[in-house]
Design a protein around this motif. Structure first.
Motif, PDB file in Angstrom:
ATOM      1  N   GLU A   1       0.830  -1.203   0.000  1.00  0.00           N
ATOM      2  CA  GLU A   1       0.000   0.000   0.000  1.00  0.00           C
ATOM      3  C   GLU A   1       0.867   1.256   0.000  1.00  0.00           C
TER       4      GLU A   1
ATOM      5  N   TRP B   1       0.002   0.278  -4.311  1.00  0.00           N
ATOM      6  CA  TRP B   1      -1.000  -0.752  -4.603  1.00  0.00           C
ATOM      7  C   TRP B   1      -2.237  -0.515  -3.738  1.00  0.00           C
ATOM      8  N   GLU B   2      -3.384  -0.916  -4.273  1.00  0.00           N
ATOM      9  CA  GLU B   2      -4.643  -0.858  -3.535  1.00  0.00           C
ATOM     10  C   GLU B   2      -5.307  -2.221  -3.602  1.00  0.00           C
ATOM     11  N   ARG B   3      -6.011  -2.567  -2.535  1.00  0.00           N
ATOM     12  CA  ARG B   3      -6.766  -3.827  -2.558  1.00  0.00           C
ATOM     13  C   ARG B   3      -7.833  -3.754  -3.637  1.00  0.00           C
ATOM     14  N   THR B   4      -7.998  -4.849  -4.343  1.00  0.00           N
ATOM     15  CA  THR B   4      -8.985  -4.893  -5.409  1.00  0.00           C
ATOM     16  C   THR B   4      -9.885  -6.107  -5.197  1.00  0.00           C
TER      17      THR B   4
ATOM     18  N   MET C   1      -4.104  -7.191  -5.145  1.00  0.00           N
ATOM     19  CA  MET C   1      -3.801  -5.771  -5.096  1.00  0.00           C
ATOM     20  C   MET C   1      -3.414  -5.276  -6.494  1.00  0.00           C
TER      21      MET C   1
ATOM     22  N   ARG D   1      -2.090  -1.814  -8.790  1.00  0.00           N
ATOM     23  CA  ARG D   1      -1.416  -0.511  -8.731  1.00  0.00           C
ATOM     24  C   ARG D   1      -1.577   0.205 -10.062  1.00  0.00           C
TER      25      ARG D   1
END
Length: 197
Positions: A169, A173-176, A191, A193
């Motif tokens: 994070e 990156w973000e949780r998807t 995750m 990005r």
């Protein structure tokens, strides 16, 4: 501190597999796949060696010159893959034929892998346990993320622990989607990005 990085080749195969073994021996996913510690010690490097072979054949491995860290990358094209991915079955056949979790983990992660856009896939990143916490992982993958940003290419990974998820994070990156829960086991966080700039 500068981290000297080179691209690994076939002559590095066993050293990278052993590095992955050391780095992931107590990882939640590895302990789910191989619950018995003695058995894990015997087969874990063979299991992870399949990932090394996949990266050497179809991607690349960025490898610290001092052997302290390695990142396995694949460039994944947009669209559904053609045919069935044989890697999960190979993971089981090579490492532990009687252990269905060897194959199941690969199939479950493959089922949530995004297909809409071409992307860089950080298949695995390993830092020697004695060197963790020094920022080697961030320095190792930084050049690839900079290239992704320049080229407008997203990146994807699966975080196997909350600790690693927090690191990713910080790197953008973000949780998807929903976390993937392994049957009677830990969660894995897909995750994504987006390229920056």
């Amino acid at each position: 501190m500068v981290l000297e990085i080179r691209q690994a080749d076939q002559s590095d195969r066993d050293a990278v597999a052993l590095l992955l073994d050391r780095a992931f021996r107590t990882d939640p996913v590895s302990t789910w796949v191989f619950p018995d510690p003695e058995h894990r010690a015997a087969v874990h490097a063979r299991f992870l060696g399949v990932f090394v072979d996949v990266a050497l054949a179809g991607g690349r491995i960025d490898y610290a010159v001092d052997g302290s860290a390695a990142a396995l990358w694949l460039r994944v094209p947009a669209g559904e893959p053609e045919g069935e991915d044989e890697t999960p079955a190979l993971m089981r056949a090579v490492a532990d034929p009687d252990n269905e979790r060897c194959e199941l983990v690969g199939r479950l992660m493959g089922a949530v892998h995004p297909t809409a856009e071409e992307h860089e896939y950080l298949l695995m990143i390993a830092v020697d346990p004695e060197r963790q916490g020094e920022g080697l992982g961030s320095r190792l993958i930084g050049p690839v993320l900079e290239r992704c940003d320049r080229e407008g290419v997203p990146a994807y990974l699966e975080a196997s622990s909350e600790r690693s998820m927090r690191l990713y994070e910080r790197l953008g990156w973000e949780r998807t989607g929903e976390p993937l829960r392994l049957p009677d086991g830990p969660q894995v966080w897909p995750m994504w990005r987006k390229p920056r700039g």
